[in-house]
Write a protein that holds these residues in place. Structure first.
Motif, PDB file in Angstrom:
ATOM      1  N   HIS A  46       1.566 -61.460 -11.558  1.00 51.44           N
ATOM      2  CA  HIS A  46       2.511 -60.497 -11.001  1.00 51.44           C
ATOM      3  C   HIS A  46       2.146 -60.146  -9.563  1.00 51.44           C
ATOM      4  O   HIS A  46       3.039 -59.996  -8.714  1.00 51.44           O
ATOM      5  CB  HIS A  46       2.577 -59.250 -11.875  1.00 51.44           C
ATOM      6  N   GLN A  47       0.854 -60.039  -9.278  1.00 50.81           N
ATOM      7  CA  GLN A  47       0.430 -59.737  -7.909  1.00 50.81           C
ATOM      8  C   GLN A  47       0.871 -60.828  -6.945  1.00 50.81           C
ATOM      9  O   GLN A  47       1.281 -60.532  -5.813  1.00 50.81           O
ATOM     10  CB  GLN A  47      -1.089 -59.550  -7.850  1.00 50.81           C
ATOM     11  N   LEU A  48       0.825 -62.072  -7.371  1.00 52.66           N
ATOM     12  CA  LEU A  48       1.292 -63.169  -6.524  1.00 52.66           C
ATOM     13  C   LEU A  48       2.767 -63.008  -6.180  1.00 52.66           C
ATOM     14  O   LEU A  48       3.176 -63.194  -5.029  1.00 52.66           O
ATOM     15  CB  LEU A  48       1.081 -64.512  -7.220  1.00 52.66           C
ATOM     16  N   VAL A  49       3.569 -62.668  -7.174  1.00 48.76           N
ATOM     17  CA  VAL A  49       5.004 -62.510  -6.943  1.00 48.76           C
ATOM     18  C   VAL A  49       5.278 -61.266  -6.095  1.00 48.76           C
ATOM     19  O   VAL A  49       6.039 -61.324  -5.116  1.00 48.76           O
ATOM     20  CB  VAL A  49       5.784 -62.447  -8.276  1.00 48.76           C
ATOM     21  N   GLU A  86       7.163 -56.486   1.455  1.00 49.29           N
ATOM     22  CA  GLU A  86       7.845 -55.822   2.570  1.00 49.29           C
ATOM     23  C   GLU A  86       9.164 -55.193   2.122  1.00 49.29           C
ATOM     24  O   GLU A  86       9.494 -54.073   2.515  1.00 49.29           O
ATOM     25  CB  GLU A  86       8.099 -56.826   3.691  1.00 49.29           C
ATOM     26  N   SER A  87       9.904 -55.894   1.281  1.00 47.96           N
ATOM     27  CA  SER A  87      11.175 -55.363   0.783  1.00 47.96           C
ATOM     28  C   SER A  87      10.964 -54.195  -0.168  1.00 47.96           C
ATOM     29  O   SER A  87      11.780 -53.285  -0.225  1.00 47.96           O
ATOM     30  CB  SER A  87      11.981 -56.460   0.093  1.00 47.96           C
ATOM     31  N   LEU A  88       9.869 -54.211  -0.916  1.00 50.08           N
ATOM     32  CA  LEU A  88       9.535 -53.080  -1.779  1.00 50.08           C
ATOM     33  C   LEU A  88       9.138 -51.871  -0.933  1.00 50.08           C
ATOM     34  O   LEU A  88       9.591 -50.752  -1.176  1.00 50.08           O
ATOM     35  CB  LEU A  88       8.402 -53.443  -2.741  1.00 50.08           C
ATOM     36  N   ASP A  89       8.295 -52.117   0.076  1.00 53.55           N
ATOM     37  CA  ASP A  89       7.829 -51.027   0.936  1.00 53.55           C
ATOM     38  C   ASP A  89       8.971 -50.357   1.692  1.00 53.55           C
ATOM     39  O   ASP A  89       8.976 -49.145   1.874  1.00 53.55           O
ATOM     40  CB  ASP A  89       6.782 -51.530   1.941  1.00 53.55           C
TER      41      ASP A  89
END
Length: 85
Positions: free
Chosen positions: A49-52, A58-61
């Motif tokens: 999951h960390q890889l994805v 950036e889009s999450l942030d």
């Protein structure tokens, strides 16, 4: 952000991945992704999951993507999941 853009971001991080992205609520910011990649071999679910997430961080942030439900599989795991259905 379009679903294809999210898929492309994930594939940049994991070039061999098969990726399916769906809009869960119709607003484009609550998404579900299924990612199948040989890169996940030998990695814990958390590392997968960390890889994805690193591909779309950036889009999450920025809030463009508010939430991402994520399912990750190795190719063998995906095959087994499909046979179980």
């Amino acid at each position: 952000m379009g679903l294809e853009q999210v898929e492309a971001m994930i594939k940049r991080q994991l070039p061999d991945a098969q990726v399916v992205v769906r809009d869960m609520k119709g607003g484009g910011d609550h998404l579900e992704a299924i990612v199948v990649s040989a890169e996940f071999e030998g990695k814990t679910r958390v590392k997968q999951h960390q890889l994805v997430y690193s591909a779309i961080q950036e889009s999450l942030d920025s809030g463009v993507i508010h939430a991402l439900a994520l399912k990750t599989y190795t190719p063998q795991g995906w095959e087994a999941a499909q046979q179980a259905v």
